[in-house]
Design a protein around this motif. Structure first.
Motif, short mmCIF file in Angstrom:
data_model
loop_
_atom_site.label_atom_id
_atom_site.label_comp_id
_atom_site.label_asym_id
_atom_site.label_seq_id
_atom_site.Cartn_x
_atom_site.Cartn_y
_atom_site.Cartn_z
N SER A 25 0.00 38.48 -31.17
CA SER A 25 0.72 38.56 -32.44
C SER A 25 0.16 39.70 -33.28
O SER A 25 -0.97 40.15 -33.07
N GLY A 26 0.97 40.19 -34.21
CA GLY A 26 0.52 41.21 -35.15
C GLY A 26 0.61 42.64 -34.65
O GLY A 26 0.18 43.57 -35.34
N PHE A 27 1.15 42.83 -33.44
CA PHE A 27 1.32 44.19 -32.92
C PHE A 27 2.49 44.19 -31.92
O PHE A 27 2.97 43.13 -31.51
N THR A 28 2.91 45.39 -31.53
CA THR A 28 4.02 45.53 -30.58
C THR A 28 3.48 45.34 -29.18
O THR A 28 2.93 46.27 -28.57
N PHE A 29 3.61 44.13 -28.68
CA PHE A 29 3.00 43.73 -27.41
C PHE A 29 3.43 44.63 -26.26
O PHE A 29 2.61 45.03 -25.43
N ASN A 30 4.71 44.97 -26.21
CA ASN A 30 5.20 45.71 -25.05
C ASN A 30 4.85 47.20 -25.09
O ASN A 30 5.34 47.98 -24.25
N ASP A 54 4.86 47.45 -19.22
CA ASP A 54 6.19 46.93 -18.90
C ASP A 54 6.18 45.98 -17.71
O ASP A 54 7.24 45.61 -17.20
N GLY A 55 5.00 45.65 -17.22
CA GLY A 55 4.89 44.75 -16.09
C GLY A 55 5.17 45.40 -14.75
O GLY A 55 5.23 44.72 -13.72
N SER A 56 5.31 46.72 -14.74
CA SER A 56 5.73 47.41 -13.51
C SER A 56 4.60 47.58 -12.50
O SER A 56 4.85 47.88 -11.33
N PHE A 68 -5.44 35.38 -7.54
CA PHE A 68 -5.01 35.39 -8.94
C PHE A 68 -3.78 36.29 -9.07
O PHE A 68 -3.65 37.30 -8.38
N THR A 69 -2.91 35.93 -10.02
CA THR A 69 -1.73 36.74 -10.32
C THR A 69 -1.59 36.90 -11.83
O THR A 69 -1.53 35.91 -12.56
N ILE A 70 -1.54 38.14 -12.26
CA ILE A 70 -1.34 38.44 -13.68
C ILE A 70 0.14 38.71 -13.91
O ILE A 70 0.82 39.30 -13.06
N SER A 71 0.64 38.26 -15.04
CA SER A 71 2.04 38.49 -15.37
C SER A 71 2.20 38.52 -16.89
O SER A 71 1.28 38.13 -17.61
N ARG A 72 3.35 38.97 -17.33
CA ARG A 72 3.61 39.00 -18.77
C ARG A 72 5.07 38.76 -19.06
O ARG A 72 5.94 39.04 -18.22
N LYS A 76 8.38 37.07 -25.05
CA LYS A 76 7.63 35.99 -25.72
C LYS A 76 6.24 36.43 -26.14
O LYS A 76 5.44 35.60 -26.59
N ASN A 77 5.94 37.71 -25.98
CA ASN A 77 4.61 38.23 -26.35
C ASN A 77 3.48 37.43 -25.71
O ASN A 77 2.49 37.07 -26.36
N THR A 78 3.65 37.17 -24.43
CA THR A 78 2.69 36.31 -23.72
C THR A 78 2.21 36.95 -22.43
O THR A 78 3.00 37.50 -21.67
N LEU A 79 0.92 36.83 -22.20
CA LEU A 79 0.27 37.26 -20.97
C LEU A 79 -0.20 36.02 -20.23
O LEU A 79 -0.62 35.04 -20.86
N SER A 80 -0.12 36.04 -18.90
CA SER A 80 -0.55 34.89 -18.12
C SER A 80 -1.47 35.30 -16.99
O SER A 80 -1.47 36.46 -16.56
#
Lengths: 123, 110
Positions: A25-30, A54-56, A68-72, A76-80
């Protein structure tokens, strides 16, 4: 204000799975690449994974590759971080961190960090 | 054990200059940008230096980074009590294909 908040940590048995989340929050996540970094008790930080803005593209430390797998989700401004086949040596505080826009590349500075979430792998 | 080696501890009195070294190799320090992080007890790391010698906005100019060959350094001038913390160098390693952190240096303000 600019903020990252991790969640999803807990106690899991060896061989189990866990999904961590990081709410931005508070910034442009993408606009930003994002990292996961972990730190075992009494040890230095250890880089875990990175994902492009951009998740590319994504990359992993050898110690977690294939498990492990990273994704976004930029909507929803969410990282997983999906963690499978967990081992005792995965026990650590896990931080999400933002790539600084002024950095030379994705590995030249993480300027905002969350407070961390604790993962304990134990039988 | 990390490929970036730091002395476990350093110390100085208030106002003194303290230098922390980070020893690496051709595949990390010589070839890539160096970062320095400060970690106060119980908190997340904080970026002090990026691109080897640049400070993010808000980081005092008492902190300065440099490198020569396969070694990097962080200098803290005008040491203050709030500088007591762990300090980590970090860099991409071309051989390991990973971002590596140093072993860390605890700075004590006497």
């Amino acid at each position: 204000q600019v903020k990252l908040v991790e969640s999803g940590g807990g106690v899991v048995q060896p061989g189990g799975s866990l999904r961590l989340s990081c709410a931005a929050s508070g910034f442009t996540f993408n606009n930003h690449g994002m990292h996961w970094v972990r730190q075992a008790a009494g040890k230095g930080p250890e880089w875990v994974a990175v994902i492009w803005f951009d998740g590319s593209n994504e990359d992993y430390a050898d110690s977690v590759k294939g498990r492990f797998t990273i994704s976004r989700d930029n909507s929803k401004n969410t990282l997983s971080l999906l963690m499978t086949s967990l081992r005792v040596d995965d026990t650590a505080v896990y931080y999400c961190a933002r790539v600084a826009l002024y950095a030379l590349n994705y590995f030249d500075g993480m300027d905002v960090w969350g407070q961390g979430t604790t993962v304990t792998v134990s039988s | 054990q990390s490929v970036l080696t730091q002395a476990p501890s350093a110390s100085g009195t208030p106002g003194q200059r303290v230098t922390i070294s980070c020893s690496g190799s051709n595949s990390n320090i010589r070839s890539n940008a160096i970062n320095w992080y400060q970690q106060l007890p119980g908190t997340a790391p904080k970026l002090l230096v990026y691109s080897t010698n640049q400070r993010p906005s808000g980081v005092p100019d008492r902190f300065s980074g440099s490198k020569s060959g396969t070694s990097a350094s962080l200098a803290i001038s005008g040491l203050q009590s709030e500088d007591e913390a762990d300090y980590y160098c970090a860099a991409w390693d071309d051989s390991l294909h990973g971002y590596v952190f140093g072993t860390g240096t605890w700075v004590t303000v006497l």
